[in-house]
Motif scaffolding. Structure first.
Motif, PDB file in Angstrom:
ATOM      1  N   ALA A 291       0.829  -1.211   0.000  1.00 31.53           N
ATOM      2  CA  ALA A 291       0.000   0.000   0.000  1.00 31.53           C
ATOM      3  C   ALA A 291       0.863   1.259   0.000  1.00 31.53           C
ATOM      4  O   ALA A 291       0.606   2.204  -0.759  1.00 31.53           O
ATOM      5  CB  ALA A 291      -0.933  -0.016   1.208  1.00 31.53           C
ATOM      6  N   GLU A 292       1.894   1.283   0.842  1.00 35.78           N
ATOM      7  CA  GLU A 292       2.799   2.438   0.884  1.00 35.78           C
ATOM      8  C   GLU A 292       3.457   2.667  -0.476  1.00 35.78           C
ATOM      9  O   GLU A 292       3.544   3.801  -0.960  1.00 35.78           O
ATOM     10  CB  GLU A 292       3.876   2.221   1.955  1.00 35.78           C
ATOM     11  N   LEU A 293       3.938   1.599  -1.095  1.00 35.70           N
ATOM     12  CA  LEU A 293       4.594   1.713  -2.392  1.00 35.70           C
ATOM     13  C   LEU A 293       3.651   2.252  -3.463  1.00 35.70           C
ATOM     14  O   LEU A 293       4.081   2.942  -4.390  1.00 35.70           O
ATOM     15  CB  LEU A 293       5.144   0.351  -2.823  1.00 35.70           C
ATOM     16  N   ARG A 294       2.375   1.976  -3.321  1.00 43.23           N
ATOM     17  CA  ARG A 294       1.397   2.400  -4.327  1.00 43.23           C
ATOM     18  C   ARG A 294       0.721   3.727  -3.995  1.00 43.23           C
ATOM     19  O   ARG A 294      -0.246   4.112  -4.636  1.00 43.23           O
ATOM     20  CB  ARG A 294       0.360   1.293  -4.509  1.00 43.23           C
ATOM     21  N   GLY A 295       1.236   4.408  -2.984  1.00 40.38           N
ATOM     22  CA  GLY A 295       0.775   5.764  -2.729  1.00 40.38           C
ATOM     23  C   GLY A 295      -0.171   5.955  -1.565  1.00 40.38           C
ATOM     24  O   GLY A 295      -0.663   7.071  -1.343  1.00 40.38           O
ATOM     25  N   TYR A 296      -0.441   4.907  -0.785  1.00 43.93           N
ATOM     26  CA  TYR A 296      -1.356   5.013   0.349  1.00 43.93           C
ATOM     27  C   TYR A 296      -0.572   5.370   1.612  1.00 43.93           C
ATOM     28  O   TYR A 296       0.577   4.963   1.785  1.00 43.93           O
ATOM     29  CB  TYR A 296      -2.106   3.699   0.563  1.00 43.93           C
ATOM     30  N   ASP A 297      -1.214   6.079   2.495  1.00 47.52           N
ATOM     31  CA  ASP A 297      -0.614   6.476   3.765  1.00 47.52           C
ATOM     32  C   ASP A 297      -1.143   5.555   4.862  1.00 47.52           C
ATOM     33  O   ASP A 297      -2.306   5.665   5.271  1.00 47.52           O
ATOM     34  CB  ASP A 297      -0.967   7.938   4.064  1.00 47.52           C
ATOM     35  N   THR A 298      -0.294   4.669   5.343  1.00 54.77           N
ATOM     36  CA  THR A 298      -0.757   3.665   6.313  1.00 54.77           C
ATOM     37  C   THR A 298      -0.897   4.210   7.724  1.00 54.77           C
ATOM     38  O   THR A 298      -1.209   3.460   8.645  1.00 54.77           O
ATOM     39  CB  THR A 298       0.175   2.437   6.331  1.00 54.77           C
ATOM     40  N   THR A 299      -0.679   5.527   7.903  1.00 52.67           N
ATOM     41  CA  THR A 299      -1.036   6.120   9.200  1.00 52.67           C
ATOM     42  C   THR A 299      -2.512   6.484   9.235  1.00 52.67           C
ATOM     43  O   THR A 299      -3.054   6.756  10.309  1.00 52.67           O
ATOM     44  CB  THR A 299      -0.197   7.377   9.493  1.00 52.67           C
ATOM     45  N   LYS A 300      -3.177   6.515   8.072  1.00 58.33           N
ATOM     46  CA  LYS A 300      -4.599   6.864   8.000  1.00 58.33           C
ATOM     47  C   LYS A 300      -5.453   5.678   8.461  1.00 58.33           C
ATOM     48  O   LYS A 300      -5.247   4.545   8.013  1.00 58.33           O
ATOM     49  CB  LYS A 300      -4.988   7.243   6.576  1.00 58.33           C
ATOM     50  N   PRO A 301      -6.425   5.925   9.325  1.00 50.39           N
ATOM     51  CA  PRO A 301      -7.256   4.824   9.833  1.00 50.39           C
ATOM     52  C   PRO A 301      -7.975   4.053   8.730  1.00 50.39           C
ATOM     53  O   PRO A 301      -8.107   2.829   8.817  1.00 50.39           O
ATOM     54  CB  PRO A 301      -8.264   5.532  10.751  1.00 50.39           C
ATOM     55  N   GLU A 302      -8.431   4.749   7.684  1.00 54.92           N
ATOM     56  CA  GLU A 302      -9.142   4.067   6.594  1.00 54.92           C
ATOM     57  C   GLU A 302      -8.223   3.092   5.862  1.00 54.92           C
ATOM     58  O   GLU A 302      -8.639   1.999   5.483  1.00 54.92           O
ATOM     59  CB  GLU A 302      -9.706   5.097   5.598  1.00 54.92           C
TER      60      GLU A 302
ATOM     61  N   ARG B 226      -5.540   1.636   7.136  1.00 53.34           N
ATOM     62  CA  ARG B 226      -5.233   0.532   8.051  1.00 53.34           C
ATOM     63  C   ARG B 226      -6.370  -0.488   8.062  1.00 53.34           C
ATOM     64  O   ARG B 226      -6.128  -1.706   8.073  1.00 53.34           O
ATOM     65  CB  ARG B 226      -4.975   1.095   9.462  1.00 53.34           C
ATOM     66  N   SER B 227      -7.610  -0.001   8.025  1.00 54.19           N
ATOM     67  CA  SER B 227      -8.748  -0.922   7.957  1.00 54.19           C
ATOM     68  C   SER B 227      -8.757  -1.675   6.630  1.00 54.19           C
ATOM     69  O   SER B 227      -9.076  -2.865   6.586  1.00 54.19           O
ATOM     70  CB  SER B 227     -10.060  -0.161   8.134  1.00 54.19           C
ATOM     71  N   ALA B 228      -8.398  -0.979   5.545  1.00 50.82           N
ATOM     72  CA  ALA B 228      -8.344  -1.632   4.236  1.00 50.82           C
ATOM     73  C   ALA B 228      -7.303  -2.750   4.225  1.00 50.82           C
ATOM     74  O   ALA B 228      -7.523  -3.811   3.639  1.00 50.82           O
ATOM     75  CB  ALA B 228      -8.037  -0.603   3.151  1.00 50.82           C
ATOM     76  N   VAL B 229      -6.159  -2.507   4.866  1.00 48.21           N
ATOM     77  CA  VAL B 229      -5.123  -3.540   4.962  1.00 48.21           C
ATOM     78  C   VAL B 229      -5.672  -4.773   5.679  1.00 48.21           C
ATOM     79  O   VAL B 229      -5.487  -5.908   5.230  1.00 48.21           O
ATOM     80  CB  VAL B 229      -3.874  -2.996   5.692  1.00 48.21           C
TER      81      VAL B 229
END
Length: 231
Positions: free
Chosen positions: A108-119, A121-124
């Protein structure tokens, strides 16, 4: 039903609920944020990006790296056979899902998502349960579909995200038990149990990462801005 039986039946759902909440909390904390020498997903993504020329080659490198780690975890925790099974099986299952969460979050991080965002993290977490993610989203009143971009580009109220995370936790706790019972005869044998654990975990891990690669495609510029929010 006696008063004692009624109290027991009422206590069971709350105990299961607490186990589910505790599990997802630990998976997010260790798998995404890292703990001690266990690098965070963002650190894994940065290392992969530094070594590989394109985003997708970095994604594939993360999958390969974690496939080896998952196989090693399954092999080592299965070596002892029946004598070590009561301790090894929970360790194997938790270790597997921590590695899966970190791999998906790094993708997710590599593809542009911010894993500090709650949404995000839920998607992960949702990628861990495959087709069951649709039911979890539906029960929380969120849009369902083959991809999770709609979730990560929305501003979802925290109670709704907690409901999503809890739904994932319920399914993982149930899956832990079923998975352990299905593999019990093979894992009861020393050494053989290690091979069975390594093989089964690798197959399941590849299924999760393939699901994640589909559900979390590279963000477009507009979607990335929505995820990051206003400047």
């Amino acid at each position: 039903m006696s008063r004692h039986e009624k109290k027991s039946s009422e206590a069971e759902p709350s105990a299961l609920e607490q186990r589910s909440v505790d599990l997802v909390t630990r998976l997010l904390k260790v798998g995404i944020d890292g703990l001690g020498p266990f690098d965070s997903a963002a650190e894994v993504a940065r290392a992969a990006r530094a070594e590989h020329p394109s985003t997708e080659s970095a994604v594939h490198a993360v999958v390969r790296q974690h496939s080896r780690l998952v196989a090693g975890n399954g092999f080592v925790t299965g070596l002892g056979g029946l004598l070590t099974l009561p301790v090894a099986l929970p360790a194997n299952v938790f270790g597997f899902h921590v590695l899966a969460v970190r791999a998906v979050a790094a993708i997710a991080e590599l593809r542009g998502y911010d894993t500090t965002k709650p949404e995000v993290r839920s998607a992960v977490l949702l990628t861990l349960i495959g087709a069951d993610a649709t039911d979890v989203l539906k029960s929380a009143g969120l849009p369902t579909g083959g991809r999770l971009v709609a979730l990560v580009t929305s501003r979802v109220p925290r109670p709704v995200l907690m409901l999503v995370n809890k739904g994932v936790g319920f399914r993982l706790v149930a899956k832990f038990g079923a998975r352990g019972l299905l593999r019990l005869p093979q894992r009861a044998l020393p050494v053989v149990g290690g091979a069975v654990g390594a093989g089964a975990d690798t197959v399941m891990f590849r299924r999760i990462t393939k699901n994640a690669e589909h559900a979390l495609p590279p963000l477009t510029a507009g979607a990335a801005q929505a995820v990051q929010g206003p400047a």
